[in-house]
Each structure stands twice: as C-alpha cells, then as structure tokens.
Design an enzyme around this catalytic site. Structure first.
Site, PDB file in Angstrom:
ATOM      1  N   GLU A  44       0.462  -0.954   0.197  1.00  0.00           N
ATOM      2  CA  GLU A  44       0.546  -0.044  -0.394  1.00  0.00           C
ATOM      3  C   GLU A  44       0.799   1.269  -0.254  1.00  0.00           C
ATOM      4  O   GLU A  44       2.186   1.359   0.432  1.00  0.00           O
ATOM      5  CB  GLU A  44      -1.036  -0.211   1.365  1.00  0.00           C
ATOM      6  CG  GLU A  44      -0.541  -0.200   2.375  1.00  0.00           C
ATOM      7  CD  GLU A  44      -1.289  -0.243   3.373  1.00  0.00           C
ATOM      8  OE1 GLU A  44      -2.086  -1.672   4.251  1.00  0.00           O
ATOM      9  OE2 GLU A  44      -2.149   0.858   3.842  1.00  0.00           O
ATOM     10  N   CYS A  64       3.574   8.117   0.573  1.00  0.00           N
ATOM     11  CA  CYS A  64       3.563   7.464   1.893  1.00  0.00           C
ATOM     12  C   CYS A  64       4.553   6.060   1.291  1.00  0.00           C
ATOM     13  O   CYS A  64       3.435   5.261   0.460  1.00  0.00           O
ATOM     14  CB  CYS A  64       3.738   7.367   2.825  1.00  0.00           C
ATOM     15  SG  CYS A  64       3.649   6.320   3.708  1.00  0.00           S
ATOM     16  N   CYS A  85       6.716  -7.058   7.176  1.00  0.00           N
ATOM     17  CA  CYS A  85       7.793  -6.328   8.553  1.00  0.00           C
ATOM     18  C   CYS A  85       8.459  -7.704   9.111  1.00  0.00           C
ATOM     19  O   CYS A  85       7.271  -8.192   9.686  1.00  0.00           O
ATOM     20  CB  CYS A  85       7.647  -4.797   8.660  1.00  0.00           C
ATOM     21  SG  CYS A  85       8.896  -4.488   9.435  1.00  0.00           S
ATOM     22  N   CYS A 137       7.279  -4.622  16.077  1.00  0.00           N
ATOM     23  CA  CYS A 137       6.214  -3.218  16.728  1.00  0.00           C
ATOM     24  C   CYS A 137       4.872  -3.869  17.331  1.00  0.00           C
ATOM     25  O   CYS A 137       5.019  -4.587  16.358  1.00  0.00           O
ATOM     26  CB  CYS A 137       7.156  -2.423  16.338  1.00  0.00           C
ATOM     27  SG  CYS A 137       8.406  -1.394  16.016  1.00  0.00           S
ATOM     28  N   CYS A 150       2.197  -2.255  15.324  1.00  0.00           N
ATOM     29  CA  CYS A 150       1.841  -2.027  13.940  1.00  0.00           C
ATOM     30  C   CYS A 150       1.526  -3.064  13.271  1.00  0.00           C
ATOM     31  O   CYS A 150       1.512  -3.919  13.687  1.00  0.00           O
ATOM     32  CB  CYS A 150       3.225  -1.891  13.623  1.00  0.00           C
ATOM     33  SG  CYS A 150       3.143  -1.091  11.869  1.00  0.00           S
ATOM     34  N   CYS A 173      -0.720   2.434   9.227  1.00  0.00           N
ATOM     35  CA  CYS A 173      -0.326   1.606   7.971  1.00  0.00           C
ATOM     36  C   CYS A 173      -0.427  -0.073   8.210  1.00  0.00           C
ATOM     37  O   CYS A 173      -1.019  -1.096   9.340  1.00  0.00           O
ATOM     38  CB  CYS A 173       1.279   1.684   9.140  1.00  0.00           C
ATOM     39  SG  CYS A 173       1.720   2.650   9.969  1.00  0.00           S
TER      40      CYS A 173
HETATM   41  N1  SAH Z   1       9.660   0.445  10.352  1.00  0.00           N
HETATM   42  C1  SAH Z   1       9.716   2.239   9.852  1.00  0.00           C
HETATM   43  C2  SAH Z   1       9.057   2.894   9.120  1.00  0.00           C
HETATM   44  C3  SAH Z   1       7.129   2.577   9.207  1.00  0.00           C
HETATM   45  S1  SAH Z   1       6.234   3.113  10.134  1.00  0.00           S
HETATM   46  C4  SAH Z   1      10.109   2.701  11.225  1.00  0.00           C
HETATM   47  O1  SAH Z   1      10.097   2.239  11.828  1.00  0.00           O
HETATM   48  O2  SAH Z   1       9.952   3.611  11.576  1.00  0.00           O
HETATM   49  C5  SAH Z   1       6.018   4.077  10.522  1.00  0.00           C
HETATM   50  C6  SAH Z   1       5.754   5.250  11.812  1.00  0.00           C
HETATM   51  O3  SAH Z   1       4.185   4.836  11.553  1.00  0.00           O
HETATM   52  C7  SAH Z   1       6.544   4.637  12.646  1.00  0.00           C
HETATM   53  O4  SAH Z   1       7.113   4.796  12.635  1.00  0.00           O
HETATM   54  C8  SAH Z   1       5.952   3.354  13.186  1.00  0.00           C
HETATM   55  O5  SAH Z   1       6.158   3.275  14.404  1.00  0.00           O
HETATM   56  C9  SAH Z   1       4.317   4.080  13.470  1.00  0.00           C
HETATM   57  N2  SAH Z   1       3.045   3.495  13.543  1.00  0.00           N
HETATM   58  C10 SAH Z   1       3.136   1.729  13.272  1.00  0.00           C
HETATM   59  N3  SAH Z   1       2.150   1.724  13.479  1.00  0.00           N
HETATM   60  C11 SAH Z   1       1.460   2.846  13.868  1.00  0.00           C
HETATM   61  C12 SAH Z   1       0.348   2.900  14.561  1.00  0.00           C
HETATM   62  N4  SAH Z   1      -0.748   1.950  14.616  1.00  0.00           N
HETATM   63  N5  SAH Z   1      -0.023   3.494  15.518  1.00  0.00           N
HETATM   64  C13 SAH Z   1       0.597   4.687  15.249  1.00  0.00           C
HETATM   65  N6  SAH Z   1       1.656   4.822  14.516  1.00  0.00           N
HETATM   66  C14 SAH Z   1       1.940   3.771  13.947  1.00  0.00           C
END
Ligand code: SAH
Length: 349
Positions: free
Chosen positions: A94, A107, A114, A118, A121, A335
């Site tokens: 996406e 974006c 991935c 985290c 996420c 995301c």
């Molecule tokens: N892997 C990279 C880029 C992808 S995530 C990274 O970790 O930076 C992009 C951003 O969105 C990151 O800061 C991630 O921690 C955040 N993110 C992911 N899921 C989220 C969610 N459910 N709510 C808020 N931020 C989120």
C-alpha cells in the site's frame, strides 16, 4: 521466480553499460531511461521512438515492473488517497497520497510485510514476505503520479516495512528517485523512517545524501522501549542517540523523532521530560502521533487533554514539535491495515 534483469532498477550508467554491451549506441540508454523515469512508461510498447526490433529485444532480456492498482480509497475528509498495488508476483503493497499546501506527498512501502515486530503496528503481524526492489519502490510513486495526474514533490518511506532492513535496494531507489535525469525529486524532500537499526543509520550518514532521517523512538527508557519494539533489545537508546549525533555531524540534517502516544503507556509528563532531554541536545524535531489502535492489540490512544499536556511539556523545554495531522482517518488509517484486510479477505473462502 523472475530471472531477467530488472531494468528499472539500473542506474543510467549501468543501463548504458548494459546496452552498449549489446552493441547499441549509448544514446539509446538515455532514451530508454527517460521513458522509464521521466515519461513513466508502463511497458516497452509505449516507447515509440525506439524501433520495434529493439523493443522486442528488450522484452526478451529484461523484466519491466509496473504496478496494478487493485483498490483505491479516497478520504471524504481531506482527499487523501490510499492505493493498494499488486506486484508482479501477486503480492500487494500500500501507498498513501496526501495533498499539502506545500505540495503532494507520497508515503511508500519498502517491504512486503515486516519482521521488526513493533507491538502496536499492523504491518508486522504476519512477518516479512520479501524485500521490495528499487523499481518497486519507484513504481509506487510513478503509479500514483499517473493515477492522480499530479506531480509528487515529497516522498516518505514510512509505509509497510523497515527501510534499513532493505538497505541496498533503498539506496538504489533514493539515487534513482533524486537523479537529475529521472523524476529529480529533491533529496531534502525525501524522508526515511527507521525503527532504529544503528549500523544502518551510521552507514546512511556516510552516503553523502541530504535526506531526512526519522527515528521511531516511542519510549525514553530501554525497558519501556523493549516492550513496544523488539529491535530495542539489540540497540540501546544511548547507542541510538550516538548514531543520531553522528548522522547530524556527517550530513548537517536534523533528525525527526517520531513518538506514538499510547494511552497509559508512554504519555506521562515524565515521559515528555525524558523525550525533551533526548531531543534537546540533538536539536531534533519531535513528531507526535496519537496511536492508531489496531484490533489485534488493546492499545488505546491518549486522551486529547493528555496529548496537549504532553505537548505543553515539550514546549516548556523548547522542543520543536508537531502533532501529526491525521489524514485519511476514514480510510484504514494505520499502516498496513488496508493490505492486511485485503490479504485476509482473499484467504477466507
Ligand atoms: N519501519 C519504519 C517505517 C514504517 S512505520 C519505522 O519503524 O519507522 C512508520 C511510523 O508509524 C513509525 O513511527 C511507526 O512506529 C508508526 N506506527 C506504526 N503503527 C502505528 C500505529 N498503529 N499507530 C501509530 N503509529 C504507528
């Protein structure tokens, strides 16, 4: 598996070598490169100033990636569009298109899935499927440009995937995207967001690029960070800050800290003071993101009064900060949610 050379991932120099090796004139490479990266051709057939014979030869020798939009959602609130694209092997990724006063921003995803894990996420729930090729990262921008009919001026690598876990392809992608003979997007308008892979951050600092690095911090103690982000077990906050200082020293570019506010987890005044203590000396910009709850986890976003208090605390310490304006809230905000929903729908008979 596709065995042919992925022609759209070649630099102009590599393409020139490739084509002169076939006995073609060097200017053919320039023409072909322009068709791919400026005119955004979706196949060799469109390259009408190249002879039929030459196009035929290219089709035999090279793979030419192009994305198919399988779903487009447009926000009624702010016009943000979310695209689900199908890759040549049936995987989907996406990309999100956002219109701002200063220009259009896309974006993009850097991987299919991935492996960083985290906990808040959605992109990581099914693990990593595969890396995206440089061409497949470019294609997301090219397809969005063609579908919206508008030029893209900013690119953020903040979609699904950890860009520094796909380092070589990411670098090729950035060089192609910002190349003067390609779309020529300014390096300063490219942001790469990482969960904090220290060796990758240090390596990136030495590439001679002027891109912005964003670090997903989300917690100010190692203990708390490890609970949210498994990568924190490999690199401490101290090592992260040293890597940030090194990046700033080498590039002169200020780092952005991303900080997702999770209700009752990382949103106290003490957390804010800790964040200020880390961001201050490095002159970082802090981007606060109210967490987007995903149904697989029971995280909640902080109350709006708490978010304001957190921000006030940062202001008190004179930390440059913004609360991420939410865009496309009505179209699968967080995301990886759109892709996940799509894949799950296909799986259920
Ligand atoms: N892997 C990279 C880029 C992808 S995530 C990274 O970790 O930076 C992009 C951003 O969105 C990151 O800061 C991630 O921690 C955040 N993110 C992911 N899921 C989220 C969610 N459910 N709510 C808020 N931020 C989120």
């Amino acid at each position: 598996m596709e065995k042919r050379t992925d022609i759209k991932s070649l630099s102009l120099e590599e393409l020139t070598q490739e084509l002169t090796g076939l006995g073609e004139k060097a200017f053919r490479a320039k023409q072909l490169y322009e068709w791919m990266h400026v005119k955004l051709a979706r196949g060799f057939d469109e390259m009408t100033n190249l002879s039929k014979g030459f196009r035929e030869k290219c089709r035999e020798l090279y793979a030419y990636t192009a994305l198919q939009a399988v779903r487009v959602q447009e926000s009624r609130l702010d016009g943000t569009r979310k695209f689900l694209f199908e890759l040549w092997d049936g995987n989907v990724v996406e990309s999100v298109w956002m219109r701002y006063k200063h220009g259009n921003s896309v974006c993009i995803s850097s991987q299919v899935g991935c492996r960083m894990g985290c906990s808040f996420c959605a992109s990581t729930l099914d693990g990593l499927e595969r890396n995206l090729l440089p061409s497949e990262m470019l294609d997301q921008i090219y397809a969005v440009t063609l579908l919206t009919g508008e030029r893209v001026s900013n690119v953020v690598v903040m979609g699904t995937g950890e860009p520094l876990d796909n380092y070589e392809n990411l670098l090729k992608f950035i060089r192609l995207l910002t190349d003067e003979y390609g779309l020529h997007i300014s390096q300063r308008n490219v942001t790469v967001s990482t969960c904090g892979i220290v060796p990758g951050m240090r390596r990136l600092a030495d590439e001679g690029l002027q891109i912005t690095l964003a670090l997903s911090l989300h917690a100010v103690t190692d203990e708390k960070r490890r609970k949210l982000m498994p990568v924190a077990k490999s690199y401490s906050i101290r090592e992260l800050m040293e890597a940030c200082a090194y990046y700033f020293k080498q590039t002169g570019r200020r780092i952005t800290f991303e900080y997702s506010l999770v209700g009752g987890v990382n949103d106290t005044d003490e957390d804010a003071a800790g964040l200020a203590a880390l961001a201050g000396p490095l002159h970082c910009h802090v981007n606060l993101i109210p967490v987007n709850p995903i149904k697989e986890r029971d995280y909640v976003r902080s109350e709006s009064a708490r978010i304001r208090a957190f921000q006030d605390k940062l202001e008190k310490y004179k930390i440059n900060n913004t609360i991420r304006r939410e865009m496309g809230r009505d179209i699968d905000g967080a995301c990886g949610q759109l892709r996940r929903r799509h894949v799950k729908t296909l799986e259920t008979p």
